[in-house]
Design a protein around this motif. Structure first.
Motif, PDB file in Angstrom:
ATOM      1  N   LEU A 211       0.824  -1.174  -0.040  1.00 34.16           N
ATOM      2  CA  LEU A 211       0.004  -0.029   0.019  1.00 34.16           C
ATOM      3  C   LEU A 211       0.830   1.307   0.004  1.00 34.16           C
ATOM      4  CD1 LEU A 211      -2.807  -0.709   2.641  1.00 34.16           C
ATOM      5  CD2 LEU A 211      -3.082  -0.943   0.172  1.00 34.16           C
ATOM      6  N   PRO A 212       0.434   2.286  -0.511  1.00 31.31           N
ATOM      7  CA  PRO A 212       1.213   3.594  -0.477  1.00 31.31           C
ATOM      8  C   PRO A 212       1.567   3.985   1.194  1.00 31.31           C
ATOM      9  CG  PRO A 212      -0.822   4.049  -2.092  1.00 31.31           C
ATOM     10  CD  PRO A 212      -0.965   2.568  -1.376  1.00 31.31           C
ATOM     11  N   PRO A 213       2.355   4.466   1.262  1.00 30.98           N
ATOM     12  CA  PRO A 213       2.706   4.877   2.747  1.00 30.98           C
ATOM     13  C   PRO A 213       1.854   5.858   3.559  1.00 30.98           C
ATOM     14  CG  PRO A 213       4.745   5.449   1.436  1.00 30.98           C
ATOM     15  CD  PRO A 213       3.541   4.917   0.435  1.00 30.98           C
ATOM     16  N   SER A 214       1.267   6.347   2.449  1.00 34.26           N
ATOM     17  CA  SER A 214       0.385   7.398   3.580  1.00 34.26           C
ATOM     18  C   SER A 214      -0.905   6.802   3.846  1.00 34.26           C
ATOM     19  CB  SER A 214       0.109   8.478   2.683  1.00 34.26           C
ATOM     20  OG  SER A 214      -0.628   8.196   1.360  1.00 34.26           O
ATOM     21  N   PHE A 215      -1.210   5.450   3.596  1.00 34.25           N
ATOM     22  CA  PHE A 215      -2.509   4.735   3.918  1.00 34.25           C
ATOM     23  C   PHE A 215      -2.420   4.073   5.059  1.00 34.25           C
ATOM     24  CE2 PHE A 215      -4.743   3.973  -0.757  1.00 34.25           C
ATOM     25  CZ  PHE A 215      -4.322   5.353  -0.866  1.00 34.25           C
ATOM     26  N   ALA A 216      -3.469   3.985   5.892  1.00 34.97           N
ATOM     27  CA  ALA A 216      -3.293   2.989   7.202  1.00 34.97           C
ATOM     28  C   ALA A 216      -4.224   1.867   6.637  1.00 34.97           C
ATOM     29  CB  ALA A 216      -4.272   3.578   8.204  1.00 34.97           C
ATOM     30  N   LEU A 217      -3.831   0.658   7.279  1.00 35.21           N
ATOM     31  CA  LEU A 217      -4.622  -0.485   6.727  1.00 35.21           C
ATOM     32  C   LEU A 217      -5.095  -1.180   7.960  1.00 35.21           C
ATOM     33  CD1 LEU A 217      -5.076  -2.992   4.813  1.00 35.21           C
ATOM     34  CD2 LEU A 217      -2.781  -3.829   5.443  1.00 35.21           C
ATOM     35  N   GLU A 218      -6.387  -1.334   7.891  1.00 32.73           N
ATOM     36  CA  GLU A 218      -7.017  -2.100   9.107  1.00 32.73           C
ATOM     37  C   GLU A 218      -7.711  -3.450   8.421  1.00 32.73           C
ATOM     38  OE1 GLU A 218      -7.586  -1.645  12.306  1.00 32.73           O
ATOM     39  OE2 GLU A 218      -7.064   0.379  12.521  1.00 32.73           O
ATOM     40  N   THR A 219      -8.042  -4.290   9.208  1.00 32.97           N
ATOM     41  CA  THR A 219      -8.619  -5.592   8.606  1.00 32.97           C
ATOM     42  C   THR A 219      -9.887  -6.101   9.540  1.00 32.97           C
ATOM     43  OG1 THR A 219      -7.329  -7.005  10.016  1.00 32.97           O
ATOM     44  CG2 THR A 219      -6.664  -6.717   7.861  1.00 32.97           C
TER      45      THR A 219
END
Ligand code: UDP
Length: 453
Positions: free
Chosen positions: A56-64
């Protein structure tokens, strides 16, 4: 687009179905929001976390969130119905927990952009009084056909051979989404696709990965029914389209080596290579693989063929993966390949992303649809947008090697090539205009973003 400079950033959760053909365009759409100052948290199921974490681009957060099958998703369910029912129930609860967690922190969510494959999301976001924007990953002809079935305007089992639906070209049985024809054997599959439309009238926004010129009539028709319908595509990396963002070169931060294809293509003459790919999911029968293999080997063009690792076993035993004539790889950066000047035509399964990509890069096609919406996309490609031909199938639904050779000859060597190439080039220009400043999709995206601030 200049990045917005604002103190309070809107926060969007983007919930994408864990399939390549869904992740790619939703990621791309998220990048456009990000460029306009919207904070993005990308959300998918637990079992897909590792696939996204590094790309993912570094500016995005990732949640699941959980689908109830955290070790492996659908593959771990007894059958499709069990998976759909359980993932709906567990997914709703898990999304609610995530929204609650984020609501208690500085991360309060303003909007959830959700894949139409997750219609239950809308009920959850409404409980939290958050804006719900549904994202349709298939084109508007396909969406409107499903919508007519959902409304009961098109009844199953189908008894006619030709269909006239509002704002659509006349369609034959073979042009309809395949799941309408296999309803008796796989009712839950069609139900799953129809479910996308069960509450769509209540969504705050209906966004579709297409552009106005591509399906004007149906877009005008549907806007009367869904006033918040907006086309916001094509959602493909900027460098292959309007080149607004030089650094936007791929859907993901690339994690595999695509050098081999480029090197091999670099010494091939302009327009001489047939590129062949059936996307990320299609599983061909052994006979079809064999016919493709010999058809490609015997045709008079070079070929670059994507055969996923799981499909390699179906290749004929004596078949070389690399020769002067052909190269077989398990995956490539499809956009880079399609943009390469050595590519003359694309033998495609007509997945919606592949279809948009070939339109955006002006590459003529030979359509070999496999299932789902691909049959309808093949119809549009050949008869409406006129950028390719559909390969005839035999009674076993196989494209025989002689047929493939004939199709390649008629696309690559006939006068038709110039006509299809020039149509494809026109679509390429229109696609780029749609997302450039002042274009229809551009304006729609800005309207959507402005509504969040
Ligand atoms: N793709 C790719 N490399 C490959 C094959 C496919 O990057 O070797 C990408 C392609 O560019 C497209 C997606 O995978 O964005 C496939 O989506 P599509 O809707 O065409 O088909 P699906 O895989 O969903 O059947």
């Amino acid at each position: 687009m200049e990045k917005r400079n604002i103190a309070k950033r809107a926060h969007c959760l983007v919930l994408a179905y864990p399939l390549q053909g869904h992740i790619n365009p939703m990621l791309q759409f998220s990048k456009l929001l990000d460029h306009q100052g919207v904070r993005i948290t990308f959300v998918t199921y637990h079992f897909y976390y590792n696939n996204l974490q590094k790309v993912l681009p570094p500016s995005f957060a990732l949640e699941t969130i959980s689908d109830g099958f955290d070790q492996g998703g659908p593959l771990h369910a007894e059958d499709h119905k069990v998976y759909i029912d359980r993932s709906r129930e567990v997914g709703s609860q898990s999304l609610a927990q995530l929204l609650e967690k984020l609501g208690k922190s500085e991360d309060h969510v303003d909007c959830v952009v959700y894949d139409a494959f997750f219609p239950w999301t809308l009920d959850v976001v409404k409980r939290f009084k958050i804006v719900g924007a549904v994202y349709l990953t298939q084109n508007m002809t396909v969406n409107s056909i499903y919508y007519h079935v959902h409304l009961g305007n098109l009844q199953l089992p189908l008894t006619a051979h030709e269909f006239s639906l509002p704002a659509l070209p006349k369609l034959q049985l073979q042009d309809l989404p395949s799941f309408l024809l296999t309803y008796a054997e796989h009712p839950y599959t069609l139900d799953f696709f129809l479910d996308q439309f069960s509450n769509i009238d209540k969504a705050d926004w209906v966004l579709c990965n297409t552009f106005y010129e591509l399906d004007k009539e149906v877009a005008d028709w549907i806007t009367k029914i869904w006033p918040k319908f907006r086309n916001i595509g094509p959602n493909i990396p900027s460098i292959f389209l309007d080149k607004q963002y030089e650094d936007d070169q791929n859907y993901i931060v690339e994690d595999f080596d695509s050098e081999e294809c480029s090197k091999w293509l670099n010494d091939k003459p302009k327009g001489s290579v047939v590129y062949v790919s059936f996307g990320s999911l299609a599983m061909l029968v052994d006979e079809q693989m064999e016919e493709l293999a010999y058809g490609l080997r015997e045709c008079s063009n070079y070929f670059l063929w994507i055969v996923r690792a799981s499909e390699e076993i179906k290749l004929p035993k004596d078949f070389k993966k690399k020769s002067e004539k052909g190269l077989i790889v398990t995956w490539c950066s499809q956009l880079k390949v399609l943009a390469h000047e050595a590519i003359g035509c694309f033998v495609t399964h007509c997945g919606w992303n592949s279809t948009l990509e070939t339109l955006c890069l002006g590459v003529p096609t030979i359509a070999i649809p496999h299932w789902s919406d691909q049959t309808t996309n093949a119809k549009l490609m050949t008869d409406v947008w006129k950028i390719g031909i559909r390969a005839p199938i035999d009674e076993k639904k196989i494209v025989q090697r002689e047929t493939l050779k004939q199709c390649i000859r008629s696309v690559m060597e006939s006068n038709k090539y110039q006509e299809m190439k020039s149509n494809a080039t026109e679509w390429k220009i229109l696609a780029s205009k749609a997302v450039s400043e002042g274009g229809n999709s551009y304006k729609n995206i800005i309207e959507f973003i402005n509504s969040l601030f």
